[in-house]
Write a protein that holds these residues in place. Structure first.
Motif, PDB file in Angstrom:
ATOM      1  N   ILE A  93       0.851  -1.197   0.000  1.00 37.71           N
ATOM      2  CA  ILE A  93       0.000   0.000   0.000  1.00 37.71           C
ATOM      3  C   ILE A  93       0.883   1.242   0.000  1.00 37.71           C
ATOM      4  CG2 ILE A  93      -1.706   1.341   1.297  1.00 37.71           C
ATOM      5  CD1 ILE A  93      -2.804  -1.275   2.404  1.00 37.71           C
ATOM      6  N   PHE A  94       0.554   2.139  -0.942  1.00 35.83           N
ATOM      7  CA  PHE A  94       1.231   3.439  -0.982  1.00 35.83           C
ATOM      8  C   PHE A  94       0.451   4.348  -0.017  1.00 35.83           C
ATOM      9  CE2 PHE A  94       2.170   7.307  -3.933  1.00 35.83           C
ATOM     10  CZ  PHE A  94       3.118   7.763  -3.042  1.00 35.83           C
ATOM     11  N   ALA A 145      -0.630  -1.620  10.217  1.00 31.72           N
ATOM     12  CA  ALA A 145      -1.441  -2.684   9.620  1.00 31.72           C
ATOM     13  C   ALA A 145      -0.551  -3.647   8.836  1.00 31.72           C
ATOM     14  CB  ALA A 145      -2.506  -2.083   8.703  1.00 31.72           C
ATOM     15  N   ALA A 146       0.448  -3.095   8.150  1.00 33.83           N
ATOM     16  CA  ALA A 146       1.353  -3.935   7.361  1.00 33.83           C
ATOM     17  C   ALA A 146       2.122  -4.883   8.279  1.00 33.83           C
ATOM     18  CB  ALA A 146       2.322  -3.048   6.576  1.00 33.83           C
ATOM     19  N   LYS A 191       3.366  -4.980   2.875  1.00 32.35           N
ATOM     20  CA  LYS A 191       4.422  -4.002   2.613  1.00 32.35           C
ATOM     21  C   LYS A 191       3.786  -2.641   2.397  1.00 32.35           C
ATOM     22  CE  LYS A 191       7.732  -7.072   2.524  1.00 32.35           C
ATOM     23  NZ  LYS A 191       8.565  -7.177   3.722  1.00 32.35           N
ATOM     24  N   ALA A 192       4.627  -1.603   2.531  1.00 30.71           N
ATOM     25  CA  ALA A 192       4.102  -0.254   2.360  1.00 30.71           C
ATOM     26  C   ALA A 192       5.120   0.617   1.648  1.00 30.71           C
ATOM     27  CB  ALA A 192       3.747   0.342   3.721  1.00 30.71           C
ATOM     28  N   ILE A 193       4.621   1.702   1.072  1.00 33.07           N
ATOM     29  CA  ILE A 193       5.498   2.693   0.456  1.00 33.07           C
ATOM     30  C   ILE A 193       5.247   4.017   1.160  1.00 33.07           C
ATOM     31  CG2 ILE A 193       6.031   3.942  -1.678  1.00 33.07           C
ATOM     32  CD1 ILE A 193       5.027   1.454  -3.216  1.00 33.07           C
ATOM     33  N   GLY A 194       6.314   4.677   1.577  1.00 34.21           N
ATOM     34  CA  GLY A 194       6.193   5.937   2.295  1.00 34.21           C
ATOM     35  C   GLY A 194       6.081   7.125   1.349  1.00 34.21           C
ATOM     36  N   VAL A 195       5.930   8.307   1.942  1.00 36.24           N
ATOM     37  CA  VAL A 195       5.734   9.487   1.106  1.00 36.24           C
ATOM     38  C   VAL A 195       6.465  10.699   1.679  1.00 36.24           C
ATOM     39  CG1 VAL A 195       3.664  10.437   2.206  1.00 36.24           C
ATOM     40  CG2 VAL A 195       3.936  10.635  -0.266  1.00 36.24           C
ATOM     41  N   ASP A 217      10.719   4.185   9.880  1.00 37.18           N
ATOM     42  CA  ASP A 217       9.515   4.063  10.693  1.00 37.18           C
ATOM     43  C   ASP A 217       9.044   2.623  10.830  1.00 37.18           C
ATOM     44  OD1 ASP A 217       9.662   6.714  10.850  1.00 37.18           O
ATOM     45  OD2 ASP A 217       7.846   7.174   9.751  1.00 37.18           O
ATOM     46  N   SER A 218       9.344   1.817   9.793  1.00 35.52           N
ATOM     47  CA  SER A 218       8.868   0.434   9.824  1.00 35.52           C
ATOM     48  C   SER A 218       9.663  -0.395   8.833  1.00 35.52           C
ATOM     49  CB  SER A 218       7.377   0.390   9.461  1.00 35.52           C
ATOM     50  OG  SER A 218       6.987  -0.938   9.208  1.00 35.52           O
ATOM     51  N   ASP A 219       9.867  -1.658   9.186  1.00 36.77           N
ATOM     52  CA  ASP A 219      10.585  -2.546   8.271  1.00 36.77           C
ATOM     53  C   ASP A 219       9.746  -2.927   7.065  1.00 36.77           C
ATOM     54  OD1 ASP A 219      12.755  -2.481   9.857  1.00 36.77           O
ATOM     55  OD2 ASP A 219      12.312  -4.344  10.929  1.00 36.77           O
ATOM     56  N   THR A 220       8.472  -2.585   7.114  1.00 36.13           N
ATOM     57  CA  THR A 220       7.606  -2.943   5.996  1.00 36.13           C
ATOM     58  C   THR A 220       7.702  -1.944   4.851  1.00 36.13           C
ATOM     59  OG1 THR A 220       5.770  -1.705   6.943  1.00 36.13           O
ATOM     60  CG2 THR A 220       5.938  -4.035   7.558  1.00 36.13           C
ATOM     61  N   VAL A 221       8.370  -0.814   5.106  1.00 38.47           N
ATOM     62  CA  VAL A 221       8.458   0.230   4.071  1.00 38.47           C
ATOM     63  C   VAL A 221       9.508  -0.183   3.038  1.00 38.47           C
ATOM     64  CG1 VAL A 221       8.994   2.647   3.623  1.00 38.47           C
ATOM     65  CG2 VAL A 221       7.767   2.000   5.703  1.00 38.47           C
TER      66      VAL A 221
END
Lengths: 391, 361, 508
Positions: A258-259, A272-273, A279-283, A290-294
């Motif tokens: 999720i972006f 949530a990730a 996984k996530a994409i930061g902005v 902030d998170s290992d999922t980024v």
């Protein structure tokens, strides 16, 4: 009734007595120091600071009432740009927080900064559009820089950027495009875009994201509709349980990445990730910490922009009167690759697409639609991606 | 003996308590300044004390201008205190009042110039009163603690206002409310002549009127008599045949209306002052509690306390020149409020001291 | 002569008042020493100093001819001083025995050793004729028994200086008799007893000597046998007072207030606080509701006044059923009410005297115009009442009610309620906590109201008051009216039997 009146009255009196005492001592230097010339070498600056601590803070930044200097976002990025330049070149700098969010108060902040010796004032938000519009005429000898906005009269119609003002906005659609492209190239097929409020900048990120994914799918020769994007705006810029639930439900429905595009909404998405193995994409800024999922962040190079502007200013070629839209051409936007957690998408891949965009190969750059070009994300002319707009 | 009598008087002790609170707050802020950066501490402290005077007449005008909303919320809290209820819901009432005023200010452009502003203010007052109705009725008729329900109404108010703004008077580009029509902006009423360059407007006249009305209401009218009786001794008011529930609802709604009026005054100031759509409770609502505490719950007290707090805040703004963050003022005000609450303690200490002295005589 | 307690020149100040001003007190071994004084005379303060609850600002304490320091109740205990407070310090869901050994438990290897304690308590109980069932739970025994438990607690701790703070306030006449016997027995066994009271009968009956305090000052000590009641009361009050009221014959007329089958349910249990109460109060008569505290008298007054919801029955005021009417309606219809708790109900303490004086009239045209209070009229009216009822208030109409003495607060309430000139006057414990002088005045006012043709409903716990001024006595026991009596035709002892529930008469 009277005694209570007296109570407060007396306290006010006491304060004023204090004031009268201190006032005489303090007023003189304040006036003097405005005139003090800037000294460029480190030593002089140190002296100034210990002696009076005012009068020479020639680089000023203004932040809004609700903001903070360490917001992990615009203010912080700008501040770090200022720091990087000023520390290297021995300039004194300071930020000023406004008493409340109104044009009048922003102007008061400018006045305070100028009285303290500001020669260039940076306002890192669209909130300063009208105040800078007024200030650029009120203080013709002072230089202004506004990020993420264009000076305007307050009616959203009369735009003027004077010769002492430099206005910067970013091509968010290009940053979003890169994020969408990299995600699909890295192997993700089920994507999500969770924006904050549907303000133009967020919409541009989202549209770019969709188009970048489509572009990568075309390159990979995927079949139509093979990439799915769930697309929504939360309606706020906050970390709320609601936002987290929404992201979690997407992950549980199979969304892989999720972006997260809306200030603190990112924190909800990251949480949530983490809980759902997603996984996530930061902005905006590098959020990999902030998170290992980024896996990466779609950033605006605030630090670079601010530093470059200050260099120009001190070199005597301040880009006054310029309304810049910074995109890949000027390295104004990009993805974070140093701290990225891609599996297949490499630095070379990134460099290649970045170069192609820079050179507008096959009109790739011109082809990216912006916020005003489509009614909603599912109206975008994409073939390989199916966009599902959620309420 | 005369001097001792003077000091033993309740009124003098109250005054001393407040003065001690203010001095303690300032001292502690000075200590913090010293610790964070001793080289500028004196200058920074001077700038705090100098407050609005840092900016001359304009600064004083701005002190008064900044004080308008917090005086109103302070009056709201003070009035509710009089009936023995803690109106902690001023933040919600404030923002609902603000929204309603802005809505009227933006949409009802058919109203003529003089009327439009006043209509928007009235709208704000009514919205605040309506918002206070729920906790008031729950408290009076169902024994639901007003603190709990009012806090919840704060959040409901915040989200409702956000929802209504985004659906009616939304400026999407800036994520805030639209600017109100020029006819709804508070008239300057000569304040720009008195305090050139400041943002001060006719709002302060409204505030002063409200203070006078409240002062008269509380001390001179039957209504004031009844709400005071309810607040000071609910049982006795029932015994006297006062319909305490009705009075409680009325005064709580009046209190909410004042907070709503504060919101209206704040956001009809023009100058690009718009309601940001953020999930943050209106700070002016909570500052009102401090104002009421410091103002000893009297209308005139709230007026002066609001001015004092605003004065310090403006001082804090100017202290930034010395590289101190504005939060120093929040600390100062917090300490003042704390010590204000300790005023009782201080009173006791002074009494004891006098007694010991008296014993030796 | 051997003294158990000697207090010498004790002085104690509180903010604004001197509670004890150079007070002396000498208690001989084995005597019952009464400490007499009006409310606020400084008796409780003096005893609190002796018991270690307060520290004296000046003065000396001698116990058994030795100078001592008493810093806390623990010190007092070690010196053999024990105290029975007005409100008992007992744990209700403990047994008598558990309460007695609390704090002085005998323990072996971490386990309580109850047997030795049980034997000792039983022996003590027998020795002094206390007759306490030591295995009973405190919540199940009567108030009189609970008081004996307190006495046993002191005996168990080997206290031999025993302080009793108004011990008879909560007792029935029979229980009072028993207590007096116990006190005498304790004294005979060598205990020294200090009896705090303002009831002259008890002093005459039990005490050997009596010390009198007045407004914080020590007035003197007399041998009880040689002093008359009149002398004692004069020492206490500072001037001569009439102990017996001159009372005209009553001339009862029509019924002003009728209560029919009134039922009030308890909020916490399904017990009826008022159980089908019916009676009439006639004009020109003082109808008295007597009974031991907590038998429904308070509820009756609140229900009639409209402050307590009723679950059945009717209240008929001046011929109209007002059961469902508001408080104000009843007030205006003809009800004046001197409430039981003058500070909780009767006055708004932070208000000044003037504001309190019009608490039930401020909305009348006399005192307001177009919603604005007519402060000058209020002031005039209040000044008139201050004059008429001799209310002592430091700053006149502007005096904060909370700063006035209890007696003057009560006078203010009475002035207000009588000033209303209503048909029915309910007076609930109008003289509670009031000095003898003020009480006498209040009694006269009630009689004057009766003679003016009002129906006075007096609810009282004081037997003397009941016997002295009422024309008719209704006795309440557990929410019911169990007796309808004529004061001339019964004795205090008989009345006591009704109050204790052991006798029932015909009631209407």
């Amino acid at each position: 009734m009277r005694k209570k009146f007296m109570a407060v009255l007396l306290s006010v009196c006491i304060v004023s007595v204090f004031c009268a005492g201190c006032g005489q001592k303090e007023e003189a230097p304040a006036a003097e120091n405005v005139a003090v010339e800037a000294e460029t070498d480190q030593e002089a600056k140190a002296d100034q600071e210990t002696e009076t601590g005012e009068g020479t803070q020639e680089i000023a930044m203004v932040i809004d009432h609700g903001g903070s200097i360490d917001d992990k976002s615009f203010n912080q990025g700008t501040w770090e740009g200022i720091k990087a330049y000023a520390d290297a070149n021995g300039k004194a700098y300071q930020y000023y927080q406004s008493m409340e969010d109104s044009d009048e108060e922003y102007l008061n902040s400018f006045e305070l900064a100028i009285n303290a010796g500001a020669k260039i004032i940076i306002g890192p938000s669209y909130m300063f559009e009208t105040a800078i519009y007024k200030a650029q005429d009120m203080y013709p000898d002072v230089y202004f820089m506004i990020i993420d906005g264009r000076p305007q009269a307050g009616d959203d119609a009369t735009y003027t950027t004077a010769d002492n003002t430099y206005s910067v906005i970013y091509a968010e659609e290009q940053a979003g495009f890169l994020a969408g492209y990299a995600a699909v190239k890295d192997g993700y097929r089920k994507l999500g875009f969770l924006g904050g409020m549907a303000v133009p900048a967020v919409v541009r990120f989202g549209y770019g994201f969709v188009q970048g994914a489509d572009y990568a799918a075309a390159e990979l020769g995927l079949s139509a509709g093979e990439v799915e994007i769930s697309y929504a705006y939360t309606g706020n810029f906050d970390a709320t349980p609601d936002n987290q639930n929404k992201a979690a439900s997407w992950y549980q429905a199979g969304t892989e990445v999720i972006f997260a595009c809306g200030g603190a909404v990112g924190q909800s998405v990251f949480a949530a990730a983490e809980a759902n193995n997603g996984k996530a994409i930061g902005v905006d800024v590098d959020q990999s910490g902030d998170s290992d999922t980024v896996i990466t962040s779609s950033v605006k190079q605030l630090e670079v922009t601010v530093k470059a502007a200050l260099e120009d200013y001190y070199a005597g070629n301040f880009p006054g009167g310029v309304d810049a839209t910074l995109g890949v051409e000027s390295d104004g936007v990009g993805l974070v690759m140093d701290n990225a957690r891609f599996e297949n998408f490499t630095q070379d891949d990134y460099d290649a697409i970045y170069a192609a965009m820079k050179e507008n190969t096959d009109g790739i750059l011109d082809g990216i639609l912006k916020d005003a070009d489509a009614e909603s994300a599912d109206q975008l002319p994409v073939t390989y991606v199916s966009v599902k707009v959620m309420e | 003996m005369k001097i001792r009598g003077f000091f033993e008087k309740e009124s003098t002790l109250s005054v001393l308590g407040s003065v001690c609170a203010v001095i303690s707050g300032l001292l502690i802020s000075f200590i913090i300044l010293l610790f964070s950066d001793s080289s500028n501490a004196l200058a920074g402290f001077g700038s705090i004390l100098l407050g609005g005077f840092n900016g001359g007449l304009k600064g004083i005008g701005n002190v008064i201008f900044q004080a308008i909303p917090i005086i109103m919320t302070g009056l709201a809290v003070a009035l509710a205190f009089r009936t023995g209820v803690f109106n902690i819901g001023t933040a919600g009432q404030f923002i609902m009042g603000a929204f309603t005023a802005v809505f009227i200010g933006v949409k009802w452009t058919f109203l003529p110039a003089g009327i439009h502003w006043i209509a928007a203010l009235l709208g704000g007052f009514i919205a605040g009163a309506v918002w206070a109705f729920v906790p008031a009725v729950l408290h009076a008729h169902f024994q639901v603690n007003a603190v709990v329900s009012a806090i919840m109404m704060n959040y409901v108010g915040m989200y409702t206002a956000n929802y209504l703004i985004t659906n009616t008077v939304y400026n999407a580009a800036k994520n805030q409310s639209k600017a109100v029509a020029a006819t709804a902006v508070a008239p300057k009423a000569g304040m720009n002549v008195l305090f050139p360059g400041s943002s001060l407007n006719a709002g302060i006249i409204v505030v002063i009127l409200v203070v006078i009305i409240l002062q008269v209401l509380i001390s001179k009218t039957v209504f004031g008599y009844e709400i005071k009786a309810c607040g000071m001794n609910r049982q006795a008011s029932l015994y006297a045949g006062i319909s305490a529930k009705k009075r409680l609802v009325q005064s709580f709604m009046f209190s909410g209306g004042l907070a709503g009026l504060g919101g209206a005054l704040a956001y009809l100031a023009g100058d690009g002052k718009c309601i940001s759509v953020v999930d943050v409770l209106a700070g002016d609502g909570f500052t009102g509690i401090a104002v009421a505490l410091l103002g000893l719950n009297s209308p005139v007290g709230a007026l002066l306390a609001g001015l004092l707090i605003s004065y310090l805040e403006v001082g804090g703004f100017y202290t930034q020149v010395y590289k101190y963050p504005v939060e120093i003022i929040d600390i100062t005000i917090a300490v003042i409020v704390y010590f204000g609450a300790f005023a009782v303690l201080v009173k006791g200490m002074i009494r004891k001291l006098l007694q010991r002295k008296g014993g030796k005589e | 002569m051997e003294y158990a307690v000697q207090l010498k020149q004790i002085t104690k100040r509180f903010p604004g008042v001197i509670a004890n001003d150079c007070v002396d007190l000498s208690v001989k071994k084995g005597e019952i020493h009464a400490l007499l004084g009006e409310n606020g005379a400084g008796k409780s303060t003096l005893m609190s100093i002796l018991f270690g609850l307060y520290q004296a600002d000046a003065g000396e304490i001698w116990i058994n001819e030795k100078k001592v320091q008493i810093k806390n109740p623990g010190d007092a205990n070690r010196l053999g001083i024990g105290m029975v407070h007005q409100h008992f310090m007992l744990i209700h869901n403990f047994t008598v025995l558990e309460n007695i050994i609390l704090g002085v438990e005998t323990v072996s290897k971490g386990f309580l050793k109850m047997d030795a304690a049980r034997e000792r308590v039983q022996a003590l109980s027998k020795q002094y004729g206390l007759n306490v069932d030591i295995e009973a739970y405190v919540e199940d025994i009567s108030v009189g028994m609970q008081q004996r438990v307190e006495i046993l607690k002191m005996l168990y701790k080997d206290n031999d200086i025993l302080i009793f703070d108004e011990p008879t306030a909560v007792l029935t006449p029979q229980e009072i008799q028993d207590l007096m016997k116990i006190l005498k027995k304790l004294a005979a066994e060598g205990k020294s007893i200090i009896l705090i009271t303002h009831k002259l009968n008890e002093i005459k009956e039990a005490a050997d000597r009596c010390s009198v305090l007045r407004r914080g000052r020590y007035i003197g000590t007399v041998d009880v046998a040689e002093a008359s009641r009149e002398e004692l009361s004069e020492m206490m009050v500072g001037h001569k007072i009439e102990l017996h009221l001159e009372k005209n014959e009553a001339h009862p007329a029509g019924c002003a207030l009728e209560v029919k089958d009134l039922v009030v349910k308890s909020r916490f249990s399904n017990k009826n606080l008022l159980d089908h109460v019916s009676f009439q109060a006639r004009e020109g008569e003082i109808t008295c509701i007597a009974g031991i505290e907590g038998n429904g008298q308070s509820e009756l007054a609140y229900a009639i006044a409209g402050l307590l919801p009723v679950s059945g029955g009717q209240i008929i005021l001046d011929g109209e059923d007002v059961t469902d009417k508001s408080v104000r309606y009843r007030n205006l219809k003809g009800l004046a009410h001197i409430p039981e708790d003058r500070q909780r109900y009767g006055l708004v303490l932070p208000f000044n005297l003037g504001e309190n004086m019009v608490l039930k009239q401020y909305f009348m045209p006399d005192f307001q115009k177009h919603g604005f209070l007519r402060h000058s009229e209020i002031q005039k009216y209040t000044e008139q009442k201050i004059e008429e009822f001799d209310i002592r208030a430091g700053r006149g109409t502007q005096t904060t009610a909370g700063s006035m003495s209890g007696g003057n607060q009560q006078k203010a309430i009475i002035a207000r309620e009588i000033g209303l000139d209503r048909k029915v006057l309910i007076a609930v414990q109008p003289t509670r906590g009031i000095d003898v002088g003020a009480a006498e005045y209040i009694h006269k006012q009630l009689l004057a109201q009766r003679d003016a043709g009002k129906a006075v409903l007096l609810i009282s716990l004081e037997l003397d008051e009941v016997m002295d001024i009422s024309d008719r006595i209704l006795v309440m026991y557990e929410g019911e009216i169990v007796g309808d009596l004529q004061p001339e035709k019964i004795t205090v002892q008989e009345l006591g039997l009704y109050m204790a529930g052991s006798k029932r008469g015909n009631t209407r």
